[in-house]
Write a protein that holds these residues in place. Structure first.
Motif, PDB file in Angstrom:
ATOM      1  N   ALA A   1       0.837  -1.205   0.000  1.00 39.40           N
ATOM      2  CA  ALA A   1       0.000   0.000   0.000  1.00 39.40           C
ATOM      3  C   ALA A   1       0.867   1.249   0.000  1.00 39.40           C
ATOM      4  O   ALA A   1       1.884   1.307   0.697  1.00 39.40           O
ATOM      5  N   ALA A   2       0.464   2.228  -0.810  1.00 41.46           N
ATOM      6  CA  ALA A   2       1.136   3.534  -0.754  1.00 41.46           C
ATOM      7  C   ALA A   2       0.258   4.483   0.047  1.00 41.46           C
ATOM      8  O   ALA A   2      -0.931   4.631  -0.233  1.00 41.46           O
ATOM      9  N   LEU A   3       0.865   5.114   1.049  1.00 39.17           N
ATOM     10  CA  LEU A   3       0.164   6.097   1.880  1.00 39.17           C
ATOM     11  C   LEU A   3       0.729   7.470   1.543  1.00 39.17           C
ATOM     12  O   LEU A   3       1.958   7.667   1.636  1.00 39.17           O
TER      13      LEU A   3
ATOM     14  N   VAL B   1       4.146  -1.251   3.593  1.00 36.11           N
ATOM     15  CA  VAL B   1       3.700   0.150   3.548  1.00 36.11           C
ATOM     16  C   VAL B   1       4.797   1.035   2.956  1.00 36.11           C
ATOM     17  O   VAL B   1       5.927   1.065   3.459  1.00 36.11           O
ATOM     18  N   LEU B   2       4.445   1.717   1.880  1.00 37.67           N
ATOM     19  CA  LEU B   2       5.318   2.735   1.299  1.00 37.67           C
ATOM     20  C   LEU B   2       4.683   4.077   1.650  1.00 37.67           C
ATOM     21  O   LEU B   2       3.594   4.406   1.166  1.00 37.67           O
ATOM     22  N   ALA B   3       5.319   4.826   2.542  1.00 38.17           N
ATOM     23  CA  ALA B   3       4.744   6.099   2.984  1.00 38.17           C
ATOM     24  C   ALA B   3       5.419   7.248   2.231  1.00 38.17           C
ATOM     25  O   ALA B   3       6.642   7.402   2.295  1.00 38.17           O
ATOM     26  N   LEU B   4       4.638   8.010   1.502  1.00 36.31           N
ATOM     27  CA  LEU B   4       5.152   9.143   0.734  1.00 36.31           C
ATOM     28  C   LEU B   4       4.690  10.410   1.455  1.00 36.31           C
ATOM     29  O   LEU B   4       3.494  10.652   1.607  1.00 36.31           O
TER      30      LEU B   4
ATOM     31  N   ALA C   1      -2.790  -0.564  -3.571  1.00 38.66           N
ATOM     32  CA  ALA C   1      -3.825   0.311  -3.010  1.00 38.66           C
ATOM     33  C   ALA C   1      -3.203   1.646  -2.626  1.00 38.66           C
ATOM     34  O   ALA C   1      -2.021   1.706  -2.269  1.00 38.66           O
ATOM     35  N   LEU C   2      -4.018   2.689  -2.706  1.00 44.68           N
ATOM     36  CA  LEU C   2      -3.569   4.032  -2.337  1.00 44.68           C
ATOM     37  C   LEU C   2      -4.443   4.553  -1.193  1.00 44.68           C
ATOM     38  O   LEU C   2      -5.661   4.333  -1.186  1.00 44.68           O
ATOM     39  N   TYR C   3      -3.814   5.239  -0.262  1.00 42.54           N
ATOM     40  CA  TYR C   3      -4.533   5.918   0.824  1.00 42.54           C
ATOM     41  C   TYR C   3      -3.934   7.322   0.910  1.00 42.54           C
ATOM     42  O   TYR C   3      -2.706   7.455   0.949  1.00 42.54           O
ATOM     43  N   ALA C   4      -4.777   8.352   0.952  1.00 42.77           N
ATOM     44  CA  ALA C   4      -4.208   9.707   0.896  1.00 42.77           C
ATOM     45  C   ALA C   4      -4.946  10.684   1.801  1.00 42.77           C
ATOM     46  O   ALA C   4      -6.155  10.588   1.995  1.00 42.77           O
ATOM     47  N   CYS C   5      -4.178  11.625   2.344  1.00 42.22           N
ATOM     48  CA  CYS C   5      -4.752  12.735   3.100  1.00 42.22           C
ATOM     49  C   CYS C   5      -3.860  13.941   2.870  1.00 42.22           C
ATOM     50  O   CYS C   5      -2.628  13.837   2.956  1.00 42.22           O
ATOM     51  N   GLY C   6      -4.472  15.070   2.535  1.00 38.53           N
ATOM     52  CA  GLY C   6      -3.668  16.263   2.277  1.00 38.53           C
ATOM     53  C   GLY C   6      -4.491  17.296   1.545  1.00 38.53           C
ATOM     54  O   GLY C   6      -5.719  17.201   1.472  1.00 38.53           O
TER      55      GLY C   6
END
Ligand SMILES: Cc1cc2nc3c(=O)[nH]c(=O)nc-3n(C[C@H](O)[C@H](O)[C@H](O)COP(=O)(O)OP(=O)(O)OC[C@H]3O[C@@H](n4cnc5c(N)ncnc54)[C@H](O)[C@@H]3O)c2cc1C
Ligand code: FES
Length: 259
Positions: A106-108, A132-135, A183-188
């Motif tokens: 998952a990319a966060l 988890v790949l956190a960007l 999967a992608l999860y995003a907040c911003g």
């Protein structure tokens, strides 16, 4: 949902213009990553209405912290709290992120002050066997928050900054180029969420977006926080065109909302 009187146990300034306050919180306060609380400190008329904040870290079962950018009267008051002070918290509110049924990569993506809900999400994904790949992105290296804390959980972290002073210079979403994720999860900020939505729809990748909107009540009655749905719910008449960020969100599937 209920109201809590939380005692502040620690307060610090992790970056210029940011504050983190840690609180003693009964285990019953337990919230899912992406859910939020309406917080209020003091009785001044400017801060009478509580403000919405995702929870950030849970370093122990009876601790909860909030990380926020100091912007106006509400966040100034909260940012001025010290150990031993108390704050009022209503919550947990809204719907959080959905965990995959089996382990995924998952990319966060957390832009600026969008990082807080990703700490708990990274923790839960890793506990379920996902990678988890956190960007994480910010204006400059000095404004990056949460990267070390999310890396400490075991996530792979990459950085992007507007001025190139840390990580890659440019947009956070550019860090997805060449990455294989499920999967992608995003907040911003909204432009970033819009771009994640485009990538998700273009590549057929499932994505969840944590939205923000100005909120007066936080629990569905004032209709001050609505976003347009891509597929109206006909049985709700005129209201069916909209979803309340506080109640149906703040986390939505990327295909559900129109920016
Ligand atoms: C579900 C949710 C979770 C949030 N989580 C966090 C978080 O973890 N950390 C964090 O720093 N902030 C978070 N926010 C934003 C936070 O609620 C606002 O920064 C805060 O209400 C500002 O209050 P203030 O009195 O300091 O400033 P105000 O004087 O009320 O506003 C100052 C500036 O912030 C803008 N603003 C106010 N409310 C919002 C909002 N809800 N969304 C976007 N911009 C707003 C105003 O337009 C103005 O430009 C979240 C918002 C929502 C809806
Ligand atoms: S903030 Fe009142 S309905 Fe969402």
């Amino acid at each position: 949902m209920r109201g809590w009187d939380l005692e502040v146990t620690a307060a610090n300034r992790p970056a210029p213009g940011y504050a983190e306050i840690s609180c003693k919180a009964p285990q019953a306060v337990a919230a899912l990553p992406g859910q939020f609380f309406m917080l209020r400190a003091g009785e001044h008329p400017d801060t009478y209405l509580p403000r919405a904040f995702s929870w950030y870290r849970q370093e122990a079962p009876d601790r909860l912290s909030f990380l926020f950018r100091v912007q106006g009267p509400g966040t100034r008051h909260l940012g001025g709290l010290r150990a031993g002070d108390h704050l009022y918290a209503l919550g947990p509110l809204g719907h959080g992120f959905t965990l995959p049924e089996r382990p995924v990569r998952a990319a966060l993506l957390g832009g600026g002050v969008g990082v807080p809900p990703l700490w708990g999400l990274a923790r839960n994904l890793l506990a379920g066997g996902s990678e988890v790949l956190a960007l994480i992105g910010a204006r400059s290296g000095a404004h990056l928050v949460g990267a070390e804390e999310i890396a400490a959980l075991g996530a792979e972290v990459r950085l992007a900054t507007d001025d190139g002073s840390a990580g890659r210079k440019g947009l956070l979403t550019d860090l997805l180029e060449g990455e294989q994720v499920d999967a992608l999860y995003a907040c911003g900020p909204e432009p970033m969420l819009r771009r994640v939505q485009e990538i998700s729809l273009g590549a057929g990748l499932p994505a969840e977006l944590a939205l923000e909107a100005p909120m007066a009540c936080g629990y569905g009655v004032c209709m001050g926080c609505v976003v347009e749905r891509t597929r109206p719910q006909d049985e709700l008449g005129d209201y069916g065109r909209y979803a309340r960020v506080c109640r149906e969100g703040p986390v939505f599937r990327a295909e559900e909302v129109r920016f």
